[in-house]
Design an enzyme around this catalytic site. Structure first.
Site, PDB file in Angstrom:
ATOM      1  N   GLY A  36      46.764  33.667  38.029  1.00  0.00           N
ATOM      2  CA  GLY A  36      46.079  33.898  36.763  1.00  0.00           C
ATOM      3  C   GLY A  36      45.204  35.131  36.839  1.00  0.00           C
ATOM      4  N   VAL A  55      39.515  34.611  37.926  1.00  0.00           N
ATOM      5  CA  VAL A  55      38.675  35.627  38.574  1.00  0.00           C
ATOM      6  C   VAL A  55      37.421  34.999  39.160  1.00  0.00           C
ATOM      7  CG1 VAL A  55      37.227  37.637  38.082  1.00  0.00           C
ATOM      8  CG2 VAL A  55      39.570  37.549  37.219  1.00  0.00           C
ATOM      9  N   ARG A  83      42.388  40.221  30.524  1.00  0.00           N
ATOM     10  CA  ARG A  83      42.875  40.688  29.228  1.00  0.00           C
ATOM     11  C   ARG A  83      41.871  40.323  28.131  1.00  0.00           C
ATOM     12  NH1 ARG A  83      46.131  38.322  25.308  1.00  0.00           N
ATOM     13  NH2 ARG A  83      46.419  36.484  26.622  1.00  0.00           N
ATOM     14  N   SER A 130      30.088  19.086  24.531  1.00  0.00           N
ATOM     15  CA  SER A 130      28.902  19.719  23.967  1.00  0.00           C
ATOM     16  C   SER A 130      28.927  19.755  22.441  1.00  0.00           C
ATOM     17  CB  SER A 130      28.766  21.143  24.522  1.00  0.00           C
ATOM     18  OG  SER A 130      28.601  21.111  25.917  1.00  0.00           O
ATOM     19  N   GLY A 131      30.069  20.122  21.859  1.00  0.00           N
ATOM     20  CA  GLY A 131      30.156  20.203  20.401  1.00  0.00           C
ATOM     21  C   GLY A 131      30.077  18.853  19.732  1.00  0.00           C
ATOM     22  N   GLY A 183      42.684  35.557  34.075  1.00  0.00           N
ATOM     23  CA  GLY A 183      41.599  35.353  33.128  1.00  0.00           C
ATOM     24  C   GLY A 183      40.292  35.067  33.846  1.00  0.00           C
ATOM     25  N   TYR A 184      39.264  34.738  33.061  1.00  0.00           N
ATOM     26  CA  TYR A 184      37.944  34.592  33.668  1.00  0.00           C
ATOM     27  C   TYR A 184      37.877  33.422  34.643  1.00  0.00           C
ATOM     28  CZ  TYR A 184      36.789  30.757  30.437  1.00  0.00           C
ATOM     29  OH  TYR A 184      36.780  29.564  29.760  1.00  0.00           O
ATOM     30  N   ILE A 185      38.622  32.351  34.393  1.00  0.00           N
ATOM     31  CA  ILE A 185      38.576  31.206  35.309  1.00  0.00           C
ATOM     32  C   ILE A 185      39.180  31.585  36.656  1.00  0.00           C
ATOM     33  CG2 ILE A 185      39.383  28.843  35.708  1.00  0.00           C
ATOM     34  CD1 ILE A 185      39.281  28.407  32.688  1.00  0.00           C
ATOM     35  N   CYS A 216      31.773  24.998  33.134  1.00  0.00           N
ATOM     36  CA  CYS A 216      30.705  25.981  33.343  1.00  0.00           C
ATOM     37  C   CYS A 216      29.655  25.558  34.366  1.00  0.00           C
ATOM     38  CB  CYS A 216      29.975  26.264  32.025  1.00  0.00           C
ATOM     39  SG  CYS A 216      30.898  25.981  30.522  1.00  0.00           S
TER      40      CYS A 216
END
Length: 462
Positions: free
Chosen positions: A176, A182, A206, A15-16, A178-180, A48
């Protein structure tokens, strides 16, 4: 520029990199973009976008239960994993094609192959040879990190492979917090997989507000996800009946059909030849950049996750656009990394912007007020469940400026976008409260919070 093959050579078509290349090419610059995999990068191909499709698919099981509470009879519902994968892959291919067309329409050249720096102006592309460029942009993103020395790690997969498993497992262990991790726990649980989350820390997520972290962990367990905290893998063993995960806390080994490691991501700098060009890395292995995304070499820039600033797709896009405007459109532009909203597509999802309570207390000498409410969503009034939402505001004492807004609820990511606009403009609690509620909605709870929480007792704040 005279003497070079290109005015700009971009390494990485995520994307960037794509945004920077398009804006630069539209200015009239000669631009090439090298990509070793598919165009679209992590977000579109293995992040995503496909993950959000998986979230949508997995939520239907919960929707069916809710529907029954409203009088619907749901019979014979079943999930077809191969059919879902086929549709998901078709849509990802379409989106990748749009990225390619956008580059071509802007006049940028797409080069397939891994690129590495030979020196500050020379890039070697696999299968093509060397080319030169006046300016170079590194936009290679990140990749999953794996503990290479863990016995049996070869039996585990990462999030990259999770999008392509041939069949759904009956049991999965996700390492894990983190958001991934979870998000995938919610996905597999929603699809009927017996799901266990293993995290070495005292709580998941965290970096997020502590009330949010505790609330999400509790809601995950209500949905049937086993959350094991304070432990991690010591080994993975293949047996005749599955994979055995041995944990450091001494509990009985856990057996599963699939082990997914989601322990974070690292900047993808391997094999880029950064040393040859003199590009410096920081202590975390990310490319060091200034506020204009310029590296330690004055004709080389870097944007996105490879710089490890805020690892979000919209941030990479804004950084890439700011780079192109600065360098090719004579409009010096920086991206403000303050007050960037984020979403976690957990189940229930999170929307968050600004400071957590702990961050605010530390940065403001403890002079903050907290407004918090937990309640059952109206949508679940007929289901008989005990699911709860959470909304929380962190407010600076004196000025009454809102420093943080945190929502755990259905549609929280949609809600937080509007909150972020107001907070970016410096909204205060009285201004926030002057907004008339939209009723009946979950979001109205944000503008009806009136009671401050009692301050923590002495010794409760670190």
């Amino acid at each position: 520029m005279a003497g070079y093959d290109y005015d700009l050579f971009v390494i990485g078509a995520g994307s960037g990199g794509v945004r920077a290349a398009r804006v630069a090419a539209l200015s009239g610059a000669r631009v090439a973009v090298a990509e070793e995999h598919r165009v679209g990068g992590t977000c579109v191909i293995r992040g995503c976008v496909p993950k959000k499709f998986m979230v949508y698919a997995s939520e239907f099981a919960h929707h069916f239960k809710t529907a029954e509470g409203y009088g619907w009879t749901v019979e014979g519902a079943r999930f077809d994993w191969p059919a879902f994968l086929a549709e998901k892959d078709k849509e990802i291919a379409r989106l990748s094609g749009i990225y390619v067309r956008n580059l071509q329409n802007a006049g940028a050249e797409l080069v397939h192959g891994k690129a590495r720096l030979v020196d500050r102006h020379t890039v070697e592309v696999e299968g093509r040879g060397q080319v030169t460029a006046d300016k170079i942009l590194i936009a290679t993103g990140g990749r999953p990190w794996m503990p290479k020395d863990l016995p049996g790690i070869e039996h585990a997969i990462t999030s990259n492979e999770a999008f392509h498993i041939a069949e759904l497992p009956k049991r999965i262990i996700i390492a894990g917090g983190g958001y991934i991790a979870v998000e995938f726990a919610g996905i597999f649980n929603g699809l009927g997989v017996d799901t266990t989350l293993v995290h070495r820390g005292p709580n998941i997520l965290r970096g997020f507000d502590d009330d949010v972290r505790a609330h999400v962990a509790e809601e995950m367990e209500k949905r049937g996800i086993k959350v094991l905290l304070g432990t991690q893998h010591s080994a993975i063993e293949q047996t005749a009946t599955g994979l055995v995960s041995r944990l450091t806390n001494g509990m009985s080994p856990c057996e599963s059909d699939l082990v997914l490691f989601a322990l974070g991501r690292e900047p993808y700098v391997e094999g880029l030849g950064l040393e040859a060009a003199g590009v410096e890395l920081d202590a975390r292995g990310a490319v060091k950049v200034d506020e204009y995304s310029r590296t330690s070499v004055d004709n080389i820039w870097a944007v996105g996750d490879v710089t490890d600033r805020i690892n979000l797709t919209p941030v990479a896009i804004r950084e890439g656009h700011a780079f192109a405007d600065t360098v090719f459109n004579d409009r010096p532009t920086t991206f403000d990394h303050e007050m960037v909203a984020s979403a976690v597509f957990s189940q229930p999802p999170i929307g968050s912007v600004g400071l957590s309570e702990a961050e605010a207390r530390h940065s403001h000498g403890g002079k903050v007020d907290i407004y918090l409410a937990r309640f059952r969503p109206m949508k679940y009034a007929f289901t008989g469940g005990d699911e709860r939402c959470l909304v929380k505001l962190v407010v600076e004492q004196g000025t009454e400026k809102i420093l943080g807004c945190h929502v755990v609820a259905p549609d929280a990511p949609e809600i937080i976008q509007m909150a972020a606009i107001a907070m970016k403009m410096g909204v205060t609690k009285p201004q926030w409260d002057s907004t008339c509620a939209v009723h009946p909605t979950l979001a109205e709870e944000l503008v009806t919070l009136r009671e401050k929480q009692a301050p923590p007792a002495l010794g409760q704040v670190a």
